[in-house]
Design a protein around this motif. Structure first.
Motif, PDB file in Angstrom:
ATOM      1  N   LEU A 248       8.125  -3.639  -3.476  1.00  0.00           N
ATOM      2  CA  LEU A 248       8.109  -3.375  -4.939  1.00  0.00           C
ATOM      3  C   LEU A 248       8.353  -4.825  -5.601  1.00  0.00           C
ATOM      4  O   LEU A 248       7.773  -5.084  -6.477  1.00  0.00           O
ATOM      5  CB  LEU A 248       9.154  -2.554  -5.121  1.00  0.00           C
ATOM      6  N   CYS A 251       5.151  -6.609  -5.671  1.00  0.00           N
ATOM      7  CA  CYS A 251       4.412  -6.200  -6.766  1.00  0.00           C
ATOM      8  C   CYS A 251       4.738  -6.751  -8.115  1.00  0.00           C
ATOM      9  O   CYS A 251       3.862  -7.116  -9.090  1.00  0.00           O
ATOM     10  CB  CYS A 251       4.325  -4.635  -6.635  1.00  0.00           C
ATOM     11  N   ARG A 252       5.885  -6.651  -8.499  1.00  0.00           N
ATOM     12  CA  ARG A 252       6.418  -7.175  -9.605  1.00  0.00           C
ATOM     13  C   ARG A 252       6.237  -8.737 -10.127  1.00  0.00           C
ATOM     14  O   ARG A 252       5.628  -9.229 -10.964  1.00  0.00           O
ATOM     15  CB  ARG A 252       8.058  -6.889  -9.917  1.00  0.00           C
ATOM     16  N   LYS A 257       0.185  -3.367 -10.529  1.00  0.00           N
ATOM     17  CA  LYS A 257       0.617  -2.129 -10.799  1.00  0.00           C
ATOM     18  C   LYS A 257      -0.260  -0.825 -10.204  1.00  0.00           C
ATOM     19  O   LYS A 257      -0.194   0.098 -10.507  1.00  0.00           O
ATOM     20  CB  LYS A 257       0.343  -1.986 -12.368  1.00  0.00           C
ATOM     21  N   VAL A 259      -1.528   0.232  -6.199  1.00  0.00           N
ATOM     22  CA  VAL A 259      -0.961   0.060  -4.691  1.00  0.00           C
ATOM     23  C   VAL A 259      -1.822   1.372  -3.902  1.00  0.00           C
ATOM     24  O   VAL A 259      -1.796   2.410  -4.178  1.00  0.00           O
ATOM     25  CB  VAL A 259       0.374   0.363  -4.299  1.00  0.00           C
ATOM     26  N   ALA A 274      10.649   3.602  -5.927  1.00  0.00           N
ATOM     27  CA  ALA A 274       9.988   3.067  -7.328  1.00  0.00           C
ATOM     28  C   ALA A 274      10.875   4.063  -8.216  1.00  0.00           C
ATOM     29  O   ALA A 274      11.488   3.398  -9.503  1.00  0.00           O
ATOM     30  CB  ALA A 274       8.573   3.084  -7.568  1.00  0.00           C
ATOM     31  N   MET A 279      11.347   2.840 -12.338  1.00  0.00           N
ATOM     32  CA  MET A 279      10.023   2.701 -12.472  1.00  0.00           C
ATOM     33  C   MET A 279       9.395   4.006 -12.735  1.00  0.00           C
ATOM     34  O   MET A 279       9.646   5.134 -12.274  1.00  0.00           O
ATOM     35  CB  MET A 279       9.181   1.935 -11.403  1.00  0.00           C
ATOM     36  N   VAL A 281       5.948   6.423 -12.463  1.00  0.00           N
ATOM     37  CA  VAL A 281       4.621   6.625 -11.633  1.00  0.00           C
ATOM     38  C   VAL A 281       3.748   7.585 -12.475  1.00  0.00           C
ATOM     39  O   VAL A 281       4.355   8.675 -12.627  1.00  0.00           O
ATOM     40  CB  VAL A 281       5.043   7.189 -10.111  1.00  0.00           C
ATOM     41  N   ASP A 284       3.922   2.511 -14.406  1.00  0.00           N
ATOM     42  CA  ASP A 284       4.442   1.122 -13.948  1.00  0.00           C
ATOM     43  C   ASP A 284       3.636   1.176 -12.559  1.00  0.00           C
ATOM     44  O   ASP A 284       3.757  -0.125 -12.170  1.00  0.00           O
ATOM     45  CB  ASP A 284       5.997   0.931 -13.867  1.00  0.00           C
ATOM     46  N   LEU A 285       3.694   1.952 -11.702  1.00  0.00           N
ATOM     47  CA  LEU A 285       3.063   1.969 -10.415  1.00  0.00           C
ATOM     48  C   LEU A 285       2.063   3.092 -10.226  1.00  0.00           C
ATOM     49  O   LEU A 285       2.518   4.185  -9.986  1.00  0.00           O
ATOM     50  CB  LEU A 285       4.245   1.780  -9.490  1.00  0.00           C
ATOM     51  N   VAL A 287      -0.278   4.914  -7.542  1.00  0.00           N
ATOM     52  CA  VAL A 287      -0.325   4.756  -6.048  1.00  0.00           C
ATOM     53  C   VAL A 287      -1.492   5.731  -5.544  1.00  0.00           C
ATOM     54  O   VAL A 287      -1.610   6.880  -5.891  1.00  0.00           O
ATOM     55  CB  VAL A 287       0.925   5.417  -5.428  1.00  0.00           C
TER      56      VAL A 287
END
Length: 360
Positions: A248, A251-252, A257, A259, A274, A279, A281, A284-285, A287
């Motif tokens: 993570l 990634c930052r 953002k 994956v 996360a 974070m 989802v 921010d991320l 997936v």
């Protein structure tokens, strides 16, 4: 129990007994007589049995002289769990459909054990062999001549060995994992992501995924970061939190953002961590996981690439049975295209894209 599972049990019981009674199936399956009659009607419509008063009789879609009638075929796989459990069920359903018996051997991804299992299955006197070798395509150079020495027809599953790694060309059925990587990256691009992190577990599938990611990145003109951090599958993995945090943090640092994670278990752990770090989802991320065995059960249901594992087993078994009927037919190399199941981890409602197709 789902309808496909009941259908498999009905066909298996029909192979053993030759005739079935509705009352017996009600007791065996634990469902109502109405459900059993509906199942029998569906199987009759598919040509897999013949309904009669009070039950059903066996039949074969290719007749009593069909390619599998009375035959025993072997199947040797690295594992009988998770990914390969559906492959086995698909092969078993196809064998039942054509009146053949399936015998299973499991190698545990060990080459020496695999040789023993192959010898044991061949010793039973099988007419043909379905096999997914302990070695993946990335390790083709380590193959010995074991496959060439097998003296019955062989169909490889999820392996694409060809000359010079084998002396004779072998029928195979595999998932086009390169295509799976492509539709994952293409979906990210459709959501506006141009920088994508990639985490691949050290599995035989990673060989094709890595190639697919590289090709897709060029075709889509996106930046990808292939992480060297190995993510944990389970909460009790030693150092698991540190590995997740390291990824993570990567990634930052690189402002990533989106994956793509192989596999579901790794993706689920990543999402959990996360969220622990505050974070969001998918804001921010975002997936996407690979395999779609348990992706829907994650704390945030994971968008996932889904190889059709059952169809792979069915197709491979069907190919082997037809090979036994026509030994001199041209060798076939078949690729099944995976699909994309979109769930919350990418911020959209559940639906499926890219209907499964077979590529020759």
């Amino acid at each position: 129990m789902l309808a496909p599972e009941r259908h498999e049990l009905i066909l298996r019981s029909l192979r053993r007994h030759g005739r079935l009674r509705v009352a017996d199936l009600v007791a065996e399956l634990g469902v109502s007589a109405i459900t059993v009659r509906r199942d029998l009607a569906e199987l009759d419509s598919a040509g897999l049995l013949r309904r009669v008063h009070g039950g059903a009789l066996g039949t074969s879609p290719v007749g009593s002289d069909g390619p599998g009638s009375g035959l025993t075929i072997g199947i040797v796989v690295p594992s009988a769990a998770t990914y390969y459990s559906d492959v086995i069920r698909g092969a078993e359903a196809m064998a039942d459909r054509y009146g053949a018996r399936l015998v299973l051997g499991v190698s545990g991804y060990d080459v020496a054990t695999e040789r023993e299992r192959i010898d044991k299955v061949l010793g039973i006197g099988v007419a043909g062999l379905l096999i997914s070798t302990a070695l993946g395509d990335g390790d083709a150079g380590r193959l010995d001549n074991r496959l060439d020495e097998i003296d019955v027809p062989v169909v490889l599953m999820e392996r694409a060995f060809s000359f010079p790694h084998v002396e004779r060309e072998i029928d195979y059925v595999r998932t086009d994992h390169m295509f799976g990587a492509m539709i994952a990256l293409r979906h990210f691009v459709s959501l506006g992501h141009r920088r994508i992190a990639i985490s691949l577990a050290p599995t035989v599938t990673a060989y094709w995924l890595r190639s697919g990611v590289e090709s897709a990145a060029k075709a889509l003109d996106v930046d990808v970061y292939l992480s060297g951090t190995e993510l944990p599958m389970r909460g009790d993995d030693p150092g698991g939190i540190a590995q997740l945090d390291a990824f993570l943090d990567e990634c930052r640092s690189f402002r990533l953002k989106a994956v793509l994670v192989h596999s579901d278990e790794h993706g689920a752990r990543l999402v959990e961590r996360a969220l622990d770090r505050g974070m969001r989802v998918p804001e921010d991320l975002a997936v996407i996981a690979y395999n779609d065995v348990t992706a829907a059960l994650a704390v945030v249901p994971l968008t996932a690439i889904r190889p059709d594992r059952r169809a792979l087993g069915e197709t491979a078994c069907d190919l082997l049975l037809r090979r036994l009927q026509a030994p001199h037919a041209p060798t076939q190399h078949l690729s099944l295209l995976p699909t994309l199941s979109i769930r919350t981890s990418c911020g959209t409602a559940d639906r499926a894209l890219e209907p499964a197709r077979t590529r020759l």
